[in-house]
Design a protein around this motif. Structure first.
Motif, PDB file in Angstrom:
ATOM      1  N   ARG A   1     -15.007  26.526 -27.187  1.00  0.00           N
ATOM      2  CA  ARG A   1     -16.229  27.199 -26.752  1.00  0.00           C
ATOM      3  C   ARG A   1     -16.089  28.708 -26.905  1.00  0.00           C
ATOM      4  N   TRP A   2     -17.154  29.343 -27.367  1.00  0.00           N
ATOM      5  CA  TRP A   2     -17.185  30.818 -27.487  1.00  0.00           C
ATOM      6  C   TRP A   2     -17.815  31.388 -26.240  1.00  0.00           C
ATOM      7  N   HIS A   3     -17.234  32.424 -25.678  1.00  0.00           N
ATOM      8  CA  HIS A   3     -17.837  33.151 -24.569  1.00  0.00           C
ATOM      9  C   HIS A   3     -17.353  34.587 -24.636  1.00  0.00           C
ATOM     10  N   PRO A   4     -18.029  35.538 -24.003  1.00  0.00           N
ATOM     11  CA  PRO A   4     -17.736  36.965 -24.160  1.00  0.00           C
ATOM     12  C   PRO A   4     -16.328  37.349 -23.780  1.00  0.00           C
ATOM     13  N   GLY A   5     -15.674  36.586 -22.907  1.00  0.00           N
ATOM     14  CA  GLY A   5     -14.324  36.962 -22.512  1.00  0.00           C
ATOM     15  C   GLY A   5     -13.278  36.655 -23.561  1.00  0.00           C
ATOM     16  N   ARG A   6     -13.591  35.731 -24.498  1.00  0.00           N
ATOM     17  CA  ARG A   6     -12.604  35.356 -25.499  1.00  0.00           C
ATOM     18  C   ARG A   6     -13.302  35.028 -26.815  1.00  0.00           C
ATOM     19  N   PRO A   7     -13.789  36.014 -27.527  1.00  0.00           N
ATOM     20  CA  PRO A   7     -14.519  35.768 -28.776  1.00  0.00           C
ATOM     21  C   PRO A   7     -13.562  35.522 -29.944  1.00  0.00           C
ATOM     22  N   ALA A   8     -13.246  34.272 -30.176  1.00  0.00           N
ATOM     23  CA  ALA A   8     -12.291  33.943 -31.232  1.00  0.00           C
ATOM     24  C   ALA A   8     -12.834  34.291 -32.615  1.00  0.00           C
ATOM     25  N   TRP A   9     -14.149  34.221 -32.783  1.00  0.00           N
ATOM     26  CA  TRP A   9     -14.702  34.507 -34.105  1.00  0.00           C
ATOM     27  C   TRP A   9     -14.549  35.977 -34.458  1.00  0.00           C
ATOM     28  N   GLY A  10     -14.697  36.858 -33.468  1.00  0.00           N
ATOM     29  CA  GLY A  10     -14.497  38.279 -33.741  1.00  0.00           C
ATOM     30  C   GLY A  10     -13.064  38.589 -34.127  1.00  0.00           C
TER      31      GLY A  10
ATOM     32  N   LYS B   1      -2.495  38.648 -34.483  1.00  0.00           N
ATOM     33  CA  LYS B   1      -2.188  37.598 -33.519  1.00  0.00           C
ATOM     34  C   LYS B   1      -2.713  37.939 -32.131  1.00  0.00           C
ATOM     35  N   ALA B   2      -2.901  39.216 -31.834  1.00  0.00           N
ATOM     36  CA  ALA B   2      -3.422  39.634 -30.532  1.00  0.00           C
ATOM     37  C   ALA B   2      -4.951  39.708 -30.597  1.00  0.00           C
ATOM     38  N   ASN B   3      -5.586  39.319 -29.507  1.00  0.00           N
ATOM     39  CA  ASN B   3      -7.043  39.402 -29.416  1.00  0.00           C
ATOM     40  C   ASN B   3      -7.430  40.780 -28.891  1.00  0.00           C
ATOM     41  N   PRO B   4      -8.114  41.606 -29.672  1.00  0.00           N
ATOM     42  CA  PRO B   4      -8.392  42.991 -29.233  1.00  0.00           C
ATOM     43  C   PRO B   4      -9.355  43.098 -28.070  1.00  0.00           C
ATOM     44  N   LEU B   5     -10.107  42.040 -27.771  1.00  0.00           N
ATOM     45  CA  LEU B   5     -11.066  42.104 -26.679  1.00  0.00           C
ATOM     46  C   LEU B   5     -10.494  41.622 -25.348  1.00  0.00           C
TER      47      LEU B   5
ATOM     48  N   PHE C   1      -8.934  32.954 -41.625  1.00  0.00           N
ATOM     49  CA  PHE C   1     -10.090  33.060 -40.735  1.00  0.00           C
ATOM     50  C   PHE C   1     -10.109  31.912 -39.720  1.00  0.00           C
ATOM     51  N   PHE C   2     -10.044  30.684 -40.208  1.00  0.00           N
ATOM     52  CA  PHE C   2     -10.139  29.536 -39.302  1.00  0.00           C
ATOM     53  C   PHE C   2      -8.862  29.365 -38.482  1.00  0.00           C
ATOM     54  N   GLY C   3      -7.725  29.751 -39.057  1.00  0.00           N
ATOM     55  CA  GLY C   3      -6.488  29.683 -38.283  1.00  0.00           C
ATOM     56  C   GLY C   3      -6.500  30.635 -37.100  1.00  0.00           C
ATOM     57  N   ARG C   4      -7.072  31.833 -37.283  1.00  0.00           N
ATOM     58  CA  ARG C   4      -7.142  32.783 -36.163  1.00  0.00           C
ATOM     59  C   ARG C   4      -8.266  32.422 -35.208  1.00  0.00           C
ATOM     60  N   ALA C   5      -9.343  31.855 -35.717  1.00  0.00           N
ATOM     61  CA  ALA C   5     -10.447  31.464 -34.840  1.00  0.00           C
ATOM     62  C   ALA C   5     -10.024  30.364 -33.875  1.00  0.00           C
TER      63      ALA C   5
END
Length: 365
Positions: A10-19, A55-59, A277-281
């Motif tokens: 699931r995508w939500h503002p706290g963890r935007p994997a697509w970004g 590998k780190a999520n910037p958000l 892309f899909f591996g990081r998403a």
């Protein structure tokens, strides 16, 4: 299980994997394309640095701090691996140290273990890439690695600005961080951790020394096989260890077959970018799956611009030797642990028999 799968996708503002996936893809695409058009091997290290930073999520709250930590330590690891490639004893000691470091970081939870396996992979690539191209300066490799990571950092700052977040979050409290790490460390008994660390030290040191003494080309296939196989809970049972070894060896064989069949750098770049892309998403949260995912990504990046796919047998031989080293070290420690357990169980029995014999010979008043 269904609920957990839904929450993980699931995508939500706290963890935007697509970004984060878009940042990783753009960060790796630029140095990959520059390396493809110029043929200069330095862009490979910039791509690896970008992949390491992504590998780190910037958000996340501490995502930027983690990103800079990954870049700095990864650049040092790659440079050290490349520098030690001409010194067998230094390579042996360095790989033993990184094996101990990885075992030590695993005591403090999965996130610390993920940091350790990333550094170990950078060390393996640094050592294994020596001699492949006319590029023999470890300082230049570390700088190019850092430049690729900083390019991803620039993209990450831009994404934070688009989302209206602070450019630099509040720093964590040191005492709180130490309390959390201490709580994780208490979950593993110190005696069990020492046996675990000794397995890592023996296997990693032997793998690094064999690559140097035998002068194996593409030696990172061997050392990466050692590190990856050791992460798959091999110490539970002998059957589990055998399954892990066969799984890693099978994955390496499939990857080598695909690379040998394609053997076209532009086509491999076109395939690799969607995989990034899909591996990081959908980056795995489970530690073992994360290790396999990260190792696969780094291997694909290192082999994308390779021009010697007409020799797949050397890669398969290196991977087989690495899996054999990991299995051998695990078996030695398993037998040693069984021997120690048997001796410790015999001591109370011997003490009880001595007490009974003493009571029997003691005259009653």
């Amino acid at each position: 299980m269904r609920h957990l799968l839904t929450e993980s996708l699931r995508w939500h503002p706290g963890r935007p994997a697509w970004g984060a996936a878009a940042v990783a893809t753009l960060g790796c695409a630029l140095p990959l394309l520059l390396g493809l058009f110029s043929g200069h091997p330095g862009f490979l290290w910039a791509t690896v640095g970008a992949f390491q930073a992504a590998k780190a999520n910037p958000l996340h709250r501490f995502g930027m701090l983690r990103m800079l930590l990954l870049i700095a330590l990864g650049a040092c690891s790659a440079g050290l691996g490349f520098w030690s490639a001409t010194h067998p004893l230094i390579s042996l000691g360095l790989f033993a140290f990184y094996g101990l470091l990885l075992a030590w970081l695993q005591r403090y939870g999965n996130e610390a273990g993920k940091l350790g396996i990333g550094l170990a992979i950078c060390l393996c690539l640094g050592q294994g890439q020596y001699g492949i191209a006319d590029f023999n300066n470890p300082y230049a490799i570390a700088i190019l690695f850092a430049l690729g990571g900083l390019w991803v950092t620039l993209l990450a700052f831009g994404m934070r600005g688009v989302h209206g977040l602070r450019m630099w979050p509040y720093m964590p409290r040191l005492m709180s961080l130490l309390r959390v790490l201490r709580r994780h460390a208490r979950r593993t008994p110190i005696r069990q951790w020492r046996q675990h660390a000794l397995t890592y030290v023996l296997a990693c040191a032997l793998g690094g020394a064999i690559v140097e003494l035998a002068d194996l080309p593409r030696g990172y296939w061997l050392t990466l096989a050692v590190f990856t196989t050791l992460q798959l809970d091999m110490e539970r049972s002998l059957m589990r260890a055998l399954q892990a070894c066969l799984g890693v060896l099978g994955a390496a064989a499939i990857l080598i077959y695909m690379g040998h069949s394609l053997a076209d750098p532009p086509l491999m770049v076109m395939i690799l970018l969607p995989l990034i892309f899909f591996g990081r998403a959908f980056q795995a949260h489970h530690y073992g799956l994360f290790v396999l995912q990260a190792t696969l990504g780094f291997l694909l990046l290192a082999e994308t611009l390779a021009q010697d796919w007409n020799l797949p047998q050397m890669r398969l031989i290196n991977a087989t030797i690495g899996v054999g080293i990991a299995l051998g070290a695990t078996l030695v420690m398993y037998l040693l642990r069984r021997l120690i357990t048997r001796r410790s169980s015999k001591r109370p029995q011997a003490t009880a028999q001595e007490d009974q014999a003493r009571d029997a010979t003691t005259p009653r008043s």
